[in-house]
Motif scaffolding. Sequence first.
Motif, short mmCIF file in Angstrom:
data_model
loop_
_atom_site.label_atom_id
_atom_site.label_comp_id
_atom_site.label_asym_id
_atom_site.label_seq_id
_atom_site.Cartn_x
_atom_site.Cartn_y
_atom_site.Cartn_z
N GLU A 26 -16.70 -44.73 127.50
CA GLU A 26 -16.14 -46.14 127.57
C GLU A 26 -14.88 -47.15 127.17
OE1 GLU A 26 -19.32 -47.06 125.38
OE2 GLU A 26 -21.29 -46.43 126.29
N THR A 27 -14.30 -46.78 126.60
CA THR A 27 -13.29 -47.43 125.80
C THR A 27 -12.37 -47.19 126.91
OG1 THR A 27 -14.11 -47.04 123.71
CG2 THR A 27 -11.65 -48.11 123.53
N ARG A 70 -12.82 -49.29 130.13
CA ARG A 70 -13.13 -50.41 129.93
C ARG A 70 -11.09 -51.07 129.46
NH1 ARG A 70 -16.15 -50.69 125.90
NH2 ARG A 70 -14.78 -50.84 124.11
N ARG A 118 -8.91 -53.77 132.04
CA ARG A 118 -8.45 -54.87 131.74
C ARG A 118 -6.92 -54.60 132.31
NH1 ARG A 118 -8.66 -55.58 125.04
NH2 ARG A 118 -11.43 -55.54 126.02
N ASP A 155 -18.61 -58.20 135.33
CA ASP A 155 -18.57 -58.37 134.45
C ASP A 155 -20.04 -57.52 134.41
OD1 ASP A 155 -20.10 -57.42 131.46
OD2 ASP A 155 -20.14 -60.11 130.79
N GLN A 201 -20.11 -53.98 135.00
CA GLN A 201 -19.24 -52.50 134.26
C GLN A 201 -20.94 -52.41 133.81
OE1 GLN A 201 -16.66 -51.55 133.36
NE2 GLN A 201 -15.39 -51.95 134.56
N TYR A 233 -22.16 -48.77 132.82
CA TYR A 233 -22.45 -48.48 132.33
C TYR A 233 -23.94 -47.87 132.00
CZ TYR A 233 -18.11 -50.12 130.47
OH TYR A 233 -16.44 -50.32 131.00
#
Length: 328
Positions: free
Chosen positions: A106-107, A110, A114, A144, A147, A151
Motif C-alpha cells: 500500500e505504501t 501510494r 503521488r 481518491d 484508490q 485498496y
Amino acid sequence: MLVLFMEGSRRIVRLGPFPQTARTVNLMTVKVRKWTRRNGSLQGALSAAEKQRRYRARRDADPERREKYLLKEKENYKKDLQSGKRKNISQVSAREHRQQRRKWRETFYRLKERKRALQEVLATPPHSPEPALDVQPSFSRQRDQGQKTKYKLMKQNDELHSRLKNVTRRKNKYKKQVQRLKRKNESPRTKVNRQIRQLPHAAIRKTLFFHHVLIENIRNKYRNAQGERERQIISKVITGQVMKKYRLQRIAQASVGFSNRRWQNVTDGYTYQRMRKRGIGNYLVDGVRAFYERDDVSRITTGKKQTITVKKTKKQKRFLFPRPTSHR
C-alpha cells in the motif's frame, strides 16, 4: 478601521489595517479564526499534518540535514532490533508477515501515485507569466475514490487467496484420506501392481525374500507336525477362499507340501477328534482303598520308619493277610 466584505458563504470582517487583526465570521455559527497572508492569498491556520509535511520538505531539501536524519533513523532501527522492540521480517509469524507485506504494498502504490501526480503537475506549462506558486501535489476526489476502490479490491483479493489456500489444503487432506482408505481395502492383485509401479527395486526384492522365508517356515512346520490337529491348523492358514478366488491352490500345495484333500471343506471347522482320557471314578477308588485298609484284610505296621510318602503325604505301611488255604 473596519472593512466588511463577502467571500463565498463567509463574511470577512477586517478590524484594522494589519493582517493579525482580521477575523472570519461564519453565517451559521460565530467562529473566529486567525488568518495569515501567504503568497498574496488568504489561507486558514495550518493543520498539524500540513506543518509536518512542510517541515519534512524543508529538511529533505537540505542534503546535510537529510543525511543526519537518515543516520539517526538507522541507529534507532538497530537499537530497536537489539532490544527486541522491533523484529526482522524473517522473525515474525506468518500472519504478521502478511500484514507487513500488505502495508509495504500500500505504501509503495501510494508513493508511486503521488510521484505520478507530481510529474503531471510539473510537466504542465504555466498559462501566464505569473510568479510560480507553491504547488503541492493533491488528489482529486475521483482519483481518491479510485484508490479506495483499488485498496478494497486488493484486500478482497488477499482474502480470496487465503480462502483458496485453506480450501486447497482441506481438499488435499481429504484426498489423502480417501487414498489411504482405498489402499486399506485394496485387493492382493492391486497391491502387487502398485508395488511394481511405485516401489524401488530394493523394496520389491525384500518383499520377495520375505515371501520365500515365510513359505519355507510354514513347510517346515507342516512336515514336523506331531499330529493331525497341528496339520489341520497349519493347512487352514494356507487354504481359503482368497486362494481359490485367484486360483493359487496348486502353487500353495507345491510350496507347502500338503495333499489335495486339504482343500475339501475349506469353510468347515476342524475334523480331528480330541482324545479324552477315560479315568476311574472317585467313588470306585475310595471304595477299593477302604476295602484294603480294613483290619481283616490288612494289618498296619508299628515301626517308625515303616512309612511311605505318596504325593507329599506320609502314611504308615500296611501288609495284606495271606490268603487262607482250604484243607481237604
